[in-house]
Design a protein around this motif. Structure first.
Motif, short mmCIF file in Angstrom:
data_model
loop_
_atom_site.label_atom_id
_atom_site.label_comp_id
_atom_site.label_asym_id
_atom_site.label_seq_id
_atom_site.Cartn_x
_atom_site.Cartn_y
_atom_site.Cartn_z
N LEU A 13 40.08 20.50 33.77
CA LEU A 13 39.26 21.69 33.53
C LEU A 13 38.99 21.85 32.04
CD1 LEU A 13 39.96 25.20 35.12
CD2 LEU A 13 39.34 24.95 32.73
N SER A 14 40.04 21.75 31.23
CA SER A 14 39.92 21.92 29.78
C SER A 14 38.99 20.88 29.19
CB SER A 14 41.30 21.82 29.13
OG SER A 14 41.19 22.00 27.72
N GLU A 15 39.12 19.64 29.64
CA GLU A 15 38.27 18.57 29.11
C GLU A 15 36.81 18.84 29.44
OE1 GLU A 15 37.75 13.70 29.40
OE2 GLU A 15 39.58 14.66 30.14
N ALA A 16 36.54 19.29 30.65
CA ALA A 16 35.17 19.56 31.05
C ALA A 16 34.57 20.72 30.26
CB ALA A 16 35.11 19.86 32.54
N VAL A 17 35.35 21.76 30.04
CA VAL A 17 34.85 22.88 29.24
C VAL A 17 34.51 22.42 27.83
CG1 VAL A 17 35.43 25.11 28.22
CG2 VAL A 17 36.07 24.63 30.57
N GLY A 18 35.39 21.59 27.25
CA GLY A 18 35.11 21.06 25.92
C GLY A 18 33.80 20.29 25.88
N ASP A 19 33.55 19.50 26.92
CA ASP A 19 32.30 18.75 27.00
C ASP A 19 31.09 19.69 27.06
OD1 ASP A 19 33.81 16.42 27.04
OD2 ASP A 19 33.63 16.12 29.21
N HIS A 20 31.22 20.76 27.84
CA HIS A 20 30.12 21.72 27.97
C HIS A 20 29.90 22.51 26.66
CE1 HIS A 20 30.16 20.85 32.26
NE2 HIS A 20 29.10 21.60 32.39
N VAL A 21 30.99 22.83 25.98
CA VAL A 21 30.84 23.51 24.69
C VAL A 21 30.12 22.60 23.70
CG1 VAL A 21 32.07 24.48 22.69
CG2 VAL A 21 32.85 25.01 25.02
N LEU A 52 39.74 20.76 20.92
CA LEU A 52 40.32 19.87 19.92
C LEU A 52 39.83 18.44 20.09
CD1 LEU A 52 43.96 21.29 19.91
CD2 LEU A 52 42.28 21.45 18.06
N LYS A 53 39.53 18.04 21.31
CA LYS A 53 39.01 16.70 21.58
C LYS A 53 37.70 16.46 20.85
CE LYS A 53 36.88 14.08 25.36
NZ LYS A 53 36.45 14.13 26.78
N HIS A 54 36.90 17.52 20.67
CA HIS A 54 35.57 17.38 20.07
C HIS A 54 35.50 17.95 18.66
CE1 HIS A 54 33.79 15.84 23.73
NE2 HIS A 54 34.22 16.88 24.42
N ILE A 93 41.58 23.45 13.68
CA ILE A 93 40.26 22.86 13.49
C ILE A 93 39.78 23.19 12.08
CG2 ILE A 93 37.87 22.79 14.29
CD1 ILE A 93 38.91 23.62 17.06
N PRO A 94 39.84 22.22 11.15
CA PRO A 94 39.48 22.51 9.76
C PRO A 94 38.09 23.08 9.58
CG PRO A 94 40.52 20.34 9.96
CD PRO A 94 40.24 20.81 11.35
N GLY A 95 37.16 22.74 10.48
CA GLY A 95 35.78 23.20 10.31
C GLY A 95 35.58 24.69 10.53
N ILE A 96 36.54 25.36 11.17
CA ILE A 96 36.40 26.80 11.43
C ILE A 96 36.87 27.58 10.21
CG2 ILE A 96 37.16 28.74 12.85
CD1 ILE A 96 37.29 26.90 15.22
N LYS A 97 35.95 28.29 9.60
CA LYS A 97 36.27 29.02 8.38
C LYS A 97 37.00 30.32 8.72
CE LYS A 97 32.08 27.19 6.25
NZ LYS A 97 30.74 27.51 5.68
N GLU A 98 38.06 30.58 8.00
CA GLU A 98 38.88 31.76 8.29
C GLU A 98 38.09 33.05 8.15
OE1 GLU A 98 43.23 33.67 7.09
OE2 GLU A 98 42.69 31.64 6.45
#
Length: 251
Positions: A13-21, A52-54, A93-98
């Motif tokens: 489920l988590s992997e599929a949601v990541g793909d959709h995001v 995190l996968k993506h 996730i380094p790309g997410i700015k605080e």
């Protein structure tokens, strides 16, 4: 009826949601900002691995992260939805700015905290509620659901289900502790471009036929008797449910 995707395990489920995001972010690649609303509860854990996968493929620098609901507690409190999301994935996730993750102002009463949260949404989107403009459309809203059919901090039978003006509303009598919270309301949820529900586990099997499995006709027939999660139906956006086999046993 919403699109329903069933999976053998929470990991699938988590992997599929990541793909959709990833897909949704790619479709919005030309936008300067990508507005996201996150819930707490079991959602952070279900969502983490897929995101995190993506993390190297999604442009997280554009993300402005709000919370679909939040408890009126400090940001380091164990009940904080922001803390749960940070621990599971936001801080990894380094790309997410605080400074693009918007927490509740817990230093003021919950009514004022809700007002300030709406002002923060206005500042990021450039849309003013006072102008009479429609609520801004979040690019992606990620929601969970309780066994009672509640979502965000919208609970069965509560007066907040009738809220039509405020984008963010306070609640002081939540049936689940802590009692004081803020929540996005239907006027915002139902203009989102994409709403993803994540539901896993046997505790959801009885309520899924009344929410994810409810047709538009069934929703109209139930009216105000419909469960809160069932009433999240984006007017022109996409609605998808990601569920595991245990939760989907009675669909």
């Amino acid at each position: 009826m919403a699109g329903i995707f069933k999976f053998a395990s929470k990991d699938d489920l988590s992997e599929a949601v990541g793909d959709h995001v990833l897909r949704v972010t790619q479709e919005a690649a030309e936008k300067d900002k990508f507005l996201v609303a996150l819930s707490g509860g079991s959602l952070p854990k279900l969502l983490a691995a897929g995101l995190l996968k993506h993390q190297d493929e999604i442009d997280f620098s554009k993300w402005h992260v709000f919370f679909a609901d939040e408890r009126h507690v400090p940001h380091d409190h164990e009940d904080s939805n922001m803390l749960a999301c940070k621990n599971e994935f936001l801080a990894k996730i380094p790309g997410i700015k605080e400074d693009q993750v918007y927490g509740i102002d817990y230093s003021v009463p919950v009514e004022e905290a809700a007002q300030r949260y709406q002002v923060a949404i206005e500042a990021v989107t450039g849309v003013s509620a006072a102008s009479g403009a429609p609520p801004p459309s979040f690019d992606l809203v990620l929601l969970g659901m309780g066994p009672d059919g509640h979502t965000c901090s919208l609970f069965p039978g509560h007066e907040l289900l009738k809220e039509t003006e405020h984008w963010v509303a306070p609640i002081k009598d939540s049936p689940k502790p802590p009692s004081e919270r803020i929540t996005l309301t239907y006027p915002v949820l139902n203009v989102a471009a994409n709403v993803f529900f994540l539901a896993a586990g046997k505790s959801k099997e009885d309520v899924l036929p009344l929410t994810a499995g409810l047709t538009a006709e069934g929703l109209n027939e139930l009216g105000e008797a419909a469960l809160p999660a069932a009433r999240v139906r984006p007017v022109s956006g996409k609605l998808a449910w990601f569920v595991d086999e245990e939760a989907a046993a009675k669909l």
